[in-house]
Design a protein around this motif. Structure first.
Motif, PDB file in Angstrom:
ATOM      1  N   PHE A 202      -0.443  -2.279  -6.222  1.00  0.00           N
ATOM      2  CA  PHE A 202      -1.439  -1.862  -4.564  1.00  0.00           C
ATOM      3  C   PHE A 202      -1.358  -3.214  -3.268  1.00  0.00           C
ATOM      4  CE2 PHE A 202      -4.372   1.616  -5.155  1.00  0.00           C
ATOM      5  CZ  PHE A 202      -3.058   2.560  -5.820  1.00  0.00           C
ATOM      6  N   LEU A 203      -2.068  -4.104  -4.239  1.00  0.00           N
ATOM      7  CA  LEU A 203      -1.368  -5.653  -3.265  1.00  0.00           C
ATOM      8  C   LEU A 203      -0.560  -6.474  -3.145  1.00  0.00           C
ATOM      9  CD1 LEU A 203      -4.285  -7.469  -5.039  1.00  0.00           C
ATOM     10  CD2 LEU A 203      -5.004  -6.377  -2.842  1.00  0.00           C
ATOM     11  N   LEU A 204       0.277  -5.523  -3.800  1.00  0.00           N
ATOM     12  CA  LEU A 204       1.693  -6.304  -2.739  1.00  0.00           C
ATOM     13  C   LEU A 204       2.187  -5.434  -2.553  1.00  0.00           C
ATOM     14  CD1 LEU A 204       3.265  -6.627  -6.786  1.00  0.00           C
ATOM     15  CD2 LEU A 204       2.933  -8.169  -4.823  1.00  0.00           C
ATOM     16  N   ALA A 205       1.937  -3.609  -2.203  1.00  0.00           N
ATOM     17  CA  ALA A 205       2.839  -3.040  -1.021  1.00  0.00           C
ATOM     18  C   ALA A 205       1.614  -2.582  -0.277  1.00  0.00           C
ATOM     19  CB  ALA A 205       2.336  -1.850  -2.093  1.00  0.00           C
ATOM     20  N   LEU A 206       0.524  -2.856   0.100  1.00  0.00           N
ATOM     21  CA  LEU A 206      -0.205  -3.561   0.823  1.00  0.00           C
ATOM     22  C   LEU A 206      -0.312  -3.984   2.026  1.00  0.00           C
ATOM     23  CD1 LEU A 206      -2.287  -1.159   1.681  1.00  0.00           C
ATOM     24  CD2 LEU A 206      -4.328  -2.735   0.933  1.00  0.00           C
ATOM     25  N   VAL A 207      -0.076  -5.878   0.802  1.00  0.00           N
ATOM     26  CA  VAL A 207       0.052  -7.158   1.962  1.00  0.00           C
ATOM     27  C   VAL A 207       2.010  -6.542   2.165  1.00  0.00           C
ATOM     28  CG1 VAL A 207       0.752  -9.435   1.931  1.00  0.00           C
ATOM     29  CG2 VAL A 207      -1.316  -7.973   0.811  1.00  0.00           C
ATOM     30  N   THR A 278       7.138  -9.712   2.419  1.00  0.00           N
ATOM     31  CA  THR A 278       7.109  -9.060   3.203  1.00  0.00           C
ATOM     32  C   THR A 278       8.160  -9.967   4.043  1.00  0.00           C
ATOM     33  OG1 THR A 278       4.490 -10.195   3.038  1.00  0.00           O
ATOM     34  CG2 THR A 278       5.471  -9.688   5.392  1.00  0.00           C
ATOM     35  N   LEU A 279       8.459 -10.532   4.796  1.00  0.00           N
ATOM     36  CA  LEU A 279      10.063 -11.442   4.755  1.00  0.00           C
ATOM     37  C   LEU A 279      11.477 -10.436   4.422  1.00  0.00           C
ATOM     38  CD1 LEU A 279      10.334 -15.462   3.832  1.00  0.00           C
ATOM     39  CD2 LEU A 279       9.449 -13.989   5.541  1.00  0.00           C
ATOM     40  N   PHE A 280      10.960  -9.755   3.013  1.00  0.00           N
ATOM     41  CA  PHE A 280      12.175  -9.113   3.141  1.00  0.00           C
ATOM     42  C   PHE A 280      11.727  -7.239   3.746  1.00  0.00           C
ATOM     43  CE2 PHE A 280      14.189  -5.386   0.211  1.00  0.00           C
ATOM     44  CZ  PHE A 280      15.274  -5.306   0.224  1.00  0.00           C
ATOM     45  N   ALA A 281      11.061  -7.704   3.288  1.00  0.00           N
ATOM     46  CA  ALA A 281      10.643  -5.851   4.001  1.00  0.00           C
ATOM     47  C   ALA A 281      10.633  -6.151   5.593  1.00  0.00           C
ATOM     48  CB  ALA A 281       8.993  -5.491   3.999  1.00  0.00           C
ATOM     49  N   ILE A 331      10.207   4.090   9.174  1.00  0.00           N
ATOM     50  CA  ILE A 331       9.484   3.421   8.263  1.00  0.00           C
ATOM     51  C   ILE A 331       8.309   3.588   7.510  1.00  0.00           C
ATOM     52  CG2 ILE A 331       7.095   1.637   9.264  1.00  0.00           C
ATOM     53  CD1 ILE A 331       8.467   1.661  12.689  1.00  0.00           C
ATOM     54  N   VAL A 332       8.028   4.757   7.648  1.00  0.00           N
ATOM     55  CA  VAL A 332       7.654   5.447   6.193  1.00  0.00           C
ATOM     56  C   VAL A 332       7.858   5.246   5.134  1.00  0.00           C
ATOM     57  CG1 VAL A 332       6.170   7.499   5.282  1.00  0.00           C
ATOM     58  CG2 VAL A 332       5.557   6.926   7.431  1.00  0.00           C
ATOM     59  N   GLY A 333       9.110   6.545   5.601  1.00  0.00           N
ATOM     60  CA  GLY A 333      10.563   5.832   3.710  1.00  0.00           C
ATOM     61  C   GLY A 333      10.571   4.228   3.385  1.00  0.00           C
ATOM     62  N   GLN A 334      10.237   3.399   4.671  1.00  0.00           N
ATOM     63  CA  GLN A 334      10.766   1.537   4.311  1.00  0.00           C
ATOM     64  C   GLN A 334       9.546   1.689   3.188  1.00  0.00           C
ATOM     65  OE1 GLN A 334      11.100  -0.450   7.305  1.00  0.00           O
ATOM     66  NE2 GLN A 334      10.906  -2.523   5.597  1.00  0.00           N
ATOM     67  N   PHE A 335       7.936   1.542   3.540  1.00  0.00           N
ATOM     68  CA  PHE A 335       7.344   1.958   3.043  1.00  0.00           C
ATOM     69  C   PHE A 335       7.432   2.099   1.397  1.00  0.00           C
ATOM     70  CE2 PHE A 335       4.386   1.469   7.085  1.00  0.00           C
ATOM     71  CZ  PHE A 335       4.895  -0.242   7.519  1.00  0.00           C
ATOM     72  N   ILE A 336       7.478   3.231   1.462  1.00  0.00           N
ATOM     73  CA  ILE A 336       7.889   4.283   0.202  1.00  0.00           C
ATOM     74  C   ILE A 336       9.304   3.203  -0.280  1.00  0.00           C
ATOM     75  CG2 ILE A 336       8.339   6.196  -0.825  1.00  0.00           C
ATOM     76  CD1 ILE A 336       7.574   7.663   1.246  1.00  0.00           C
ATOM     77  N   ALA A 337       9.826   2.604   0.212  1.00  0.00           N
ATOM     78  CA  ALA A 337      10.674   2.156  -0.812  1.00  0.00           C
ATOM     79  C   ALA A 337       9.763   0.811  -1.481  1.00  0.00           C
ATOM     80  CB  ALA A 337      11.681   1.802  -0.009  1.00  0.00           C
ATOM     81  N   LEU A 338       9.119   0.234  -0.428  1.00  0.00           N
ATOM     82  CA  LEU A 338       8.751  -1.416  -0.314  1.00  0.00           C
ATOM     83  C   LEU A 338       7.855  -0.784  -1.443  1.00  0.00           C
ATOM     84  CD1 LEU A 338       8.033  -4.088   0.412  1.00  0.00           C
ATOM     85  CD2 LEU A 338       5.652  -3.034   1.378  1.00  0.00           C
ATOM     86  N   PHE A 339       6.880  -0.228  -2.019  1.00  0.00           N
ATOM     87  CA  PHE A 339       5.789   0.614  -2.906  1.00  0.00           C
ATOM     88  C   PHE A 339       6.907   0.576  -4.163  1.00  0.00           C
ATOM     89  CE2 PHE A 339       3.200   3.797  -5.158  1.00  0.00           C
ATOM     90  CZ  PHE A 339       2.295   2.772  -5.157  1.00  0.00           C
ATOM     91  N   THR A 386       3.759   8.435  -3.701  1.00  0.00           N
ATOM     92  CA  THR A 386       4.768   8.266  -2.392  1.00  0.00           C
ATOM     93  C   THR A 386       4.918  10.143  -2.329  1.00  0.00           C
ATOM     94  OG1 THR A 386       6.086   9.052  -4.809  1.00  0.00           O
ATOM     95  CG2 THR A 386       6.645   6.588  -3.428  1.00  0.00           C
ATOM     96  N   PHE A 387       4.196  10.636  -2.709  1.00  0.00           N
ATOM     97  CA  PHE A 387       4.290  12.045  -2.022  1.00  0.00           C
ATOM     98  C   PHE A 387       3.338  12.183  -1.064  1.00  0.00           C
ATOM     99  CE2 PHE A 387       2.443  16.293  -1.969  1.00  0.00           C
ATOM    100  CZ  PHE A 387       3.357  16.544  -2.057  1.00  0.00           C
ATOM    101  N   SER A 388       2.179  11.387  -1.379  1.00  0.00           N
ATOM    102  CA  SER A 388       1.210  11.134  -0.575  1.00  0.00           C
ATOM    103  C   SER A 388       1.858  10.728   0.845  1.00  0.00           C
ATOM    104  CB  SER A 388      -0.262  10.477  -0.834  1.00  0.00           C
ATOM    105  OG  SER A 388      -0.841  10.862  -2.538  1.00  0.00           O
ATOM    106  N   MET A 389       1.876   9.251   0.731  1.00  0.00           N
ATOM    107  CA  MET A 389       2.776   9.225   1.967  1.00  0.00           C
ATOM    108  C   MET A 389       3.612   9.621   2.874  1.00  0.00           C
ATOM    109  SD  MET A 389       3.290   5.164  -0.177  1.00  0.00           S
ATOM    110  CE  MET A 389       4.430   3.659   1.175  1.00  0.00           C
TER     111      MET A 389
END
Ligand SMILES: Nc1ncnc2c1ncn2[C@@H]1O[C@H](COP(=O)(O)OP(=O)(O)O)[C@@H](O)[C@H]1O
Ligand SMILES: [Mg+2]
Lengths: 405, 251
Positions: A202-207, A278-281, A331-339, A386-389
């Protein structure tokens, strides 16, 4: 009951349902065949999976290690801090659900439901002690109280957003504690190497999400800048990062970065991984946002300028809000990938969810062959989030669709 | 810097020998016009003759490369402060409306007063409602532009420009993108505005509107002013063959 006579009684349900089936599933012989075939396949998979889950699988590595999955090697005697964070989040979720209703309310409800199910899970008290179960129910209560507060009291959305931001800072403080000797007895320092499991994921994804968003927007704006130096630096950064796999970036920030820095500057291991993610995302975010910026017709900028808005106002009030709306799905797709990419932190030695799973499998010779159960459990957790996102993304899209042309 | 102090205070727009090139395409070829306060000037001419480009130089959405443009006593140069000062005095209405689709109608109208004029929100909203009343759509204030008809959108765009209390209004073919049944409602608003003494430059081919409202008409062709004069003269006794030909084609 005079009202009842006003109610027009519709046709009974069954003919409607039969008609629906006929129209949608059996409209031609090909459709009939497809319906029968896919039903057979679904039945086969569901029955097989169900039988495995209920009878054949041995869930002991999962059941006996719930705490490890949740928080990894976080010190047991400091677990109250984790609970404090969970209570805080539950309460805020409740308030937000009551204040904003709609899909936020759905999420709050789903969360409360999950806690309840977990609290009454039929497994030994040895692995899920009574105290933990009561705390889970306590969280349901906290969410409920928050919900009532959100419904009854008119809280400004801005304040609630601020409360969430503060809760994030407070979370980091609670997790890490302080080195300061004065407070150490109450909130001793817990080095980030001991943060693990779902907590660390969670922390990694959230940050990563929270930090990469503004950086990505700035990079996208910089790429459109008329100053050649700014523009060039942004392009070089974006294209370099996009040309390299995340694994490489994580290695760079985790292993190479400390070599370049003076020895007295020590950046924490988790922080280095966060930096890499973060840099990657941010580089990918920048490209998404750029797509949005380019989709805004030039007439919008002209109208803003003609009214006397300056360049910054035009960008912040007119162009950016519209551009971000366009790219919400991306953007959400990218957040899911990041997660999901947080699992790569395993290669720089962090004990996030997947790494914990592996460690558990390897910790007991009897569990070596139970990797299906462990990885299946982890996959389920990832899927839920990921489904929730994805669900949230669809809801946001329809909500902002109102302002479209 | 040319001396602008001895200019008659009645002349609010002065263009002297204005030239503009798009790369090597010479689009404005020596335009000289003076517009007095309260005058309504209709600009017409064939497509591609430079009408839009010309009125866009007046609020510097386009820059000119030669000649002088002086608006309300301020010469247009690359000086950013001059440009922003001019833009807040000059309103512009576009063919495509260019409303901000992510903002409600009322917020479209209050945006510039709040951010450029720094008015308090309440004052900006009160004035915005007055303006929406004036263009006949106060009941649409809480809707988004996408929920309005073309004619209503264009009237919001006019209200949005007026909210800055401009001294000059520029209109670039404000009715060309509208269905015929909506043209009248927009022209009516513009007539009322002309009647209130606003200085207006209007690019349009609505000749009935020009005949009724214009103080002067300017015929553009190929980047030059071919002919100008009061509507009666342009319609009944045009001096130039090109004007006659063009009028015979559109009337
Ligand atoms: N941004 C631009 N770049 C290059 N050429 C342009 C640009 N804008 C307009 N033009 C050209 O300038 C000429 C005049 O255009 P415009 O002022 O729009 O004419 P009008 O409004 O009279 O139809 C046209 O030939 C058009 O193609
Ligand atoms: Mg034009």
């Amino acid at each position: 009951m005079s009202i009842a006579t006003d109610i027009v009684i519709g046709p009974p349900d069954r003919p409607g349902a039969v008609l629906w089936l006929k129209k949608n599933l059996f409209s031609s012989w090909l459709n009939t065949l497809l319906t029968i075939l896919s039903t057979a396949v679904i039945a086969f998979v569901v029955v097989g999976l169900g039988r495995w889950i209920l009878f054949n699988a041995d869930w002991s590595p999962v059941v006996q290690n719930l705490r490890l999955f949740a928080v990894g090697p976080y010190p047991v005697e400091q677990m109250w801090r984790i609970w404090a964070i969970v209570y805080m989040v539950s309460f805020l979720m409740g308030v937000s659900g009551g204040r904003w209703r709609g899909s936020v309310q759905t999420f709050a409800l789903a969360m409360a439901l999950a806690y309840t199910v977990l609290a009454i899970l039929p497994i030994s008290l040895e692995y899920l002690p009574l105290a933990s179960r009561l705390r889970l129910l306590g969280n349901v209560l906290a969410a409920g109280l928050g919900y009532l507060l959100g419904r009854r009291v008119a809280i400004k959305g801005r304040w609630l957003a601020l409360a969430w931001a503060l809760s994030f800072a407070l979370t980091l403080l609670l997790l890490g504690g302080l080195r300061n000797a004065a407070v150490a007895p109450y909130l001793p320092f817990v080095e980030s190497g001991r943060w693990g499991g779902l907590l660390l994921t969670f922390l990694l994804a959230l940050v990563g999400i929270v930090a990469s968003f503004p950086i990505g927007v700035l990079l996208a704006l910089g790429r459109q800048s008329s100053l050649p130096v700014v523009k060039g630096m942004c392009i070089i950064f974006i294209e370099t990062v996009r040309g390299v796999p995340l694994v490489t970036i994580l290695f760079m920030t985790s292993i190479l970065l400390p070599l370049f820095l003076p020895p007295e500057v020590r950046i924490d291991r988790v922080l280095r991984a966060m930096l890499g993610m973060t840099l990657f995302a941010a580089a990918y975010m920048a490209e998404n946002v750029r797509g949005g910026l380019q989709s805004i017709p030039s007439g919008q900028v002209e109208a803003a300028k003609a009214m006397g808005l300056n360049g910054w106002q035009t960008m912040l009030l007119i162009v950016l809000p519209q551009a971000l709306r366009v790219v919400i799905p991306a953007i959400v797709g990218q957040f899911i990938a990041l997660f999901m990419d947080t699992t790569l932190a395993i290669i720089v030695g962090l004990l996030e969810l997947l790494a914990i799973g592996r460690a558990i499998i390897n910790s007991n010779p009897q569990w070596l062959l139970l990797d299906m159960e462990v990885y299946g459990f982890i996959a389920l957790i990832f899927w839920v989030f990921t489904f929730s996102m994805a669900y949230a993304s669809r809801r946001i899209e329809t909500a902002v669709g109102l302002g479209k042309r | 810097m040319p001396d602008t102090t001895n200019v008659s205070s009645d002349e609010i727009i002065i263009c002297r020998d204005v030239h503009k090139w798009f790369d090597d395409f010479h689009v404005l070829r020596g335009i000289s016009v003076t517009v007095r306060k309260g005058e309504v000037v209709v600009i017409f001419g064939p497509s591609g003759s430079g009408k839009s480009t010309f009125i866009r130089t007046i609020n510097r959405l386009e820059n000119h490369q030669k000649g002088d443009i002086i608006v309300d006593g301020i010469e247009l140069t690359d000086d950013v402060r001059n440009i922003e000062a001019i833009r807040s005095e000059v309103g512009m209405v576009f063919q495509q409306f260019n409303l901000f689709p992510h903002l409600k109608v009322i917020d479209n109208v209050t945006l510039a007063p709040i951010w450029v004029r720094k008015w308090p929100k309440a004052k900006a909203e009160a004035i915005a409602m007055e303006l929406l009343e004036r263009v006949g759509i106060p009941e649409q204030a809480q809707k988004y532009p996408g929920q309005l008809s073309g004619g209503q959108q264009q009237r919001v765009a006019i209200a949005r420009s007026l909210a800055m209390q401009p001294k000059i209004m520029l209109f670039d073919e404000p009715t060309s993108a509208l269905d015929p049944e909506m043209i009248k409602e927009v022209l009516d608003v513009m007539k009322k505005l002309a009647g209130s003494g606003m200085t207006m430059l209007v690019v349009t081919h609505e000749m009935a509107f020009a005949r009724e409202v214009a103080d002067r008409m300017i015929f553009f062709d190929q980047g030059v002013i071919v002919e100008q004069g009061p509507p009666e003269q342009i319609f009944t006794a045009p001096q130039e063959d090109r004007t006659k030909l063009f009028l015979s084609q559109i009337l």
